[in-house]
Design a protein around this motif. Structure first.
Motif, PDB file in Angstrom:
ATOM      1  N   UNK A   1       0.829  -1.210   0.000  1.00 30.56           N
ATOM      2  CA  UNK A   1       0.000   0.000   0.000  1.00 30.56           C
ATOM      3  C   UNK A   1       0.861   1.257   0.000  1.00 30.56           C
ATOM      4  N   UNK A   2       1.980   1.182   0.699  1.00 34.54           N
ATOM      5  CA  UNK A   2       2.872   2.334   0.784  1.00 34.54           C
ATOM      6  C   UNK A   2       3.519   2.631  -0.567  1.00 34.54           C
ATOM      7  N   UNK A   3       3.926   1.584  -1.278  1.00 38.10           N
ATOM      8  CA  UNK A   3       4.511   1.766  -2.616  1.00 38.10           C
ATOM      9  C   UNK A   3       3.455   2.277  -3.582  1.00 38.10           C
ATOM     10  N   UNK A   4       2.223   1.784  -3.444  1.00 38.56           N
ATOM     11  CA  UNK A   4       1.120   2.282  -4.263  1.00 38.56           C
ATOM     12  C   UNK A   4       0.951   3.782  -4.073  1.00 38.56           C
ATOM     13  N   UNK A   5       0.995   4.241  -2.837  1.00 37.03           N
ATOM     14  CA  UNK A   5       0.873   5.681  -2.572  1.00 37.03           C
ATOM     15  C   UNK A   5       1.990   6.470  -3.241  1.00 37.03           C
ATOM     16  N   UNK A   6       3.205   5.947  -3.159  1.00 43.03           N
ATOM     17  CA  UNK A   6       4.339   6.655  -3.772  1.00 43.03           C
ATOM     18  C   UNK A   6       4.204   6.740  -5.282  1.00 43.03           C
TER      19      UNK A   6
END
Length: 140
Positions: free
Chosen positions: A52-57
């Motif tokens: 999810x964090x990579x998706x946000x980035x």
């Protein structure tokens, strides 16, 4: 607050080989009161390296390029990906939630929603979903 645009413009049905984030043929409509870009807060538990964090980035710089004013609220801690987002001009806010029921953190998140005049709250994960919804209800 929350819901200036009743018709979503994010294309969720067509996923070509390169992930299309926005329907570029139909950009977001101008604000009815010309108050500037739509203000969106993404609530997430932390910004450690994960799915999810990579998706946000990947998502947030594209949303910003399409004219959205995007912010991130980390409930527990920032993490290494917060520096990546901040380097791209995306504000990352730390709520500092403790384990268990933390009413002070809920109040801080509510205050952030009101101070930034957030119009859309997007949550990522179960914990962020709960805290983001509660703060949004209290902010309205």
């Amino acid at each position: 607050m929350l819901g200036r645009y009743p018709n979503p413009v994010i294309n969720t049905f067509e996923m070509p080989s390169e992930c299309r984030i926005m329907d570029t043929a139909n950009p977001p409509p101008a604000a009815p009161d010309d108050s500037g870009p739509v203000r969106v807060l993404h609530v997430i538990h932390h910004l450690e390296v994960g799915g999810a964090e990579i998706l946000l980035c990947a998502l947030l710089p594209r949303l910003r390029a399409h004219g959205f004013d995007v912010h991130v609220a980390c409930l527990k801690r920032r993490g290494p990906l917060s520096e990546t987002l901040q380097a791209q001009g995306i504000p990352v806010h730390l709520i500092g939630r403790r384990s268990g029921p933390d009413l002070a953190a809920l109040w801080r998140l509510r205050r952030l929603l009101k101070e930034l005049r957030i119009e859309i709250v997007n949550t990522h994960g179960t914990s962020a979903g709960l805290w983001g919804r509660l703060a949004t209800i209290l902010a309205c």
